[in-house]
Design an enzyme around this catalytic site. Sequence first.
Site, PDB file in Angstrom:
ATOM      1  CG  ASP A  39      -2.074   0.983   1.091  1.00 39.17           C
ATOM      2  OD1 ASP A  39      -3.214   0.535   0.929  1.00 39.17           O
ATOM      3  OD2 ASP A  39      -1.807   2.215   1.131  1.00 39.17           O
ATOM      4  CB  ILE A  40       0.766   4.306  -2.088  1.00 35.45           C
ATOM      5  CG1 ILE A  40       1.848   5.235  -2.630  1.00 35.45           C
ATOM      6  CG2 ILE A  40      -0.503   5.068  -1.743  1.00 35.45           C
ATOM      7  CD1 ILE A  40       1.509   5.842  -3.980  1.00 35.45           C
ATOM      8  CG  ASN A  97     -12.693  -0.776   3.569  1.00 38.27           C
ATOM      9  OD1 ASN A  97     -13.206  -1.108   4.635  1.00 38.27           O
ATOM     10  ND2 ASN A  97     -11.510  -0.186   3.510  1.00 38.27           N
ATOM     11  CD  GLU A 105     -10.383   7.080   0.275  1.00 36.80           C
ATOM     12  OE1 GLU A 105      -9.201   6.959  -0.083  1.00 36.80           O
ATOM     13  OE2 GLU A 105     -10.813   7.983   1.013  1.00 36.80           O
ATOM     14  CB  VAL A 106      -9.329   1.905  -5.007  1.00 37.42           C
ATOM     15  CG1 VAL A 106      -8.934   1.427  -6.401  1.00 37.42           C
ATOM     16  CG2 VAL A 106      -8.328   2.936  -4.484  1.00 37.42           C
ATOM     17  CG  HIS A 110      -8.628  -2.707  -2.563  1.00 39.58           C
ATOM     18  ND1 HIS A 110      -9.564  -2.068  -3.336  1.00 39.58           N
ATOM     19  CD2 HIS A 110      -8.562  -2.012  -1.402  1.00 39.58           C
ATOM     20  CE1 HIS A 110     -10.048  -1.024  -2.667  1.00 39.58           C
ATOM     21  NE2 HIS A 110      -9.460  -0.979  -1.480  1.00 39.58           N
ATOM     22  CG  HIS A 112      -6.881  -3.036   2.956  1.00 44.86           C
ATOM     23  ND1 HIS A 112      -6.161  -1.870   2.799  1.00 44.86           N
ATOM     24  CD2 HIS A 112      -8.092  -2.797   2.406  1.00 44.86           C
ATOM     25  CE1 HIS A 112      -6.912  -0.958   2.186  1.00 44.86           C
ATOM     26  NE2 HIS A 112      -8.092  -1.502   1.943  1.00 44.86           N
TER      27      HIS A 112
HETATM   28  P1  5GP Z   1      -9.882   1.414   0.394  1.00 44.09           P
HETATM   29  O1  5GP Z   1     -10.152   2.554   1.308  1.00 44.09           O
HETATM   30  O2  5GP Z   1     -10.479   1.616  -0.988  1.00 44.09           O
HETATM   31  O3  5GP Z   1     -10.238   0.092   0.993  1.00 44.09           O
HETATM   32  O4  5GP Z   1      -8.297   1.361   0.236  1.00 44.09           O
HETATM   33  C1  5GP Z   1      -7.590   1.889  -0.833  1.00 44.09           C
HETATM   34  C2  5GP Z   1      -6.121   1.764  -0.513  1.00 44.09           C
HETATM   35  O5  5GP Z   1      -5.390   1.956  -1.700  1.00 44.09           O
HETATM   36  C3  5GP Z   1      -5.619   2.802   0.509  1.00 44.09           C
HETATM   37  O6  5GP Z   1      -5.046   2.128   1.616  1.00 44.09           O
HETATM   38  C4  5GP Z   1      -4.597   3.612  -0.278  1.00 44.09           C
HETATM   39  O7  5GP Z   1      -3.487   4.000   0.484  1.00 44.09           O
HETATM   40  C5  5GP Z   1      -4.210   2.653  -1.393  1.00 44.09           C
HETATM   41  N1  5GP Z   1      -3.796   3.306  -2.633  1.00 44.09           N
HETATM   42  C6  5GP Z   1      -4.439   4.300  -3.283  1.00 44.09           C
HETATM   43  N2  5GP Z   1      -3.779   4.642  -4.406  1.00 44.09           N
HETATM   44  C7  5GP Z   1      -2.693   3.832  -4.460  1.00 44.09           C
HETATM   45  C8  5GP Z   1      -1.633   3.705  -5.398  1.00 44.09           C
HETATM   46  O8  5GP Z   1      -1.538   4.391  -6.416  1.00 44.09           O
HETATM   47  N3  5GP Z   1      -0.689   2.752  -5.138  1.00 44.09           N
HETATM   48  C9  5GP Z   1      -0.755   1.953  -4.033  1.00 44.09           C
HETATM   49  N4  5GP Z   1       0.212   1.056  -3.879  1.00 44.09           N
HETATM   50  N5  5GP Z   1      -1.750   2.047  -3.130  1.00 44.09           N
HETATM   51  C10 5GP Z   1      -2.706   2.971  -3.343  1.00 44.09           C
END
Ligand code: 5GP
Length: 125
Positions: A39-40, A97, A105-106, A110, A112
Amino acid sequence: MPIDATQPYDDSNIFARILRGEIPSNKVYEDDNVLAFHDINPLAPVHILVIPRGAYVSWDDFSETAPEVEIAGLTRAVGKVARDAGLVERGYRVLANVGPDSGQEVPHLHLHIFGGRPLGPMLAR
Ligand code: 5GP
């Protein structure tokens, strides 16, 4: 900004771009079904994302429509990535999520994997 997980898949999302190689990622594992990368913005000493190569917005459409080989592939990959990261003995957390209440958010499924320290309560009360 949380996404609506009932919307159709949009292949301009950031993880689709990572899968296509348009954006770099710090990969830890890949095979025919999945890609795993750090994760970034890590929330724990180990914070790895495991994503299917297929176009699924969330766990909802994945669990309903993905072929069993993809479901098995993702499940086994999560276990392997955690094992290879040395997380089994101390323990780890797997989280997906889905939609607005979760804060997703994405809009590409995914999982985690969090580990490397005591992770605290499962949810804030
Ligand atoms: P969500 O809130 O959708 O479950 O988690 C999205 C995750 O994607 C977050 O933890 C965020 O830090 C990670 N993320 C967002 N953009 C990028 C990216 O460009 N590269 C990587 N490696 N992680 C990302």
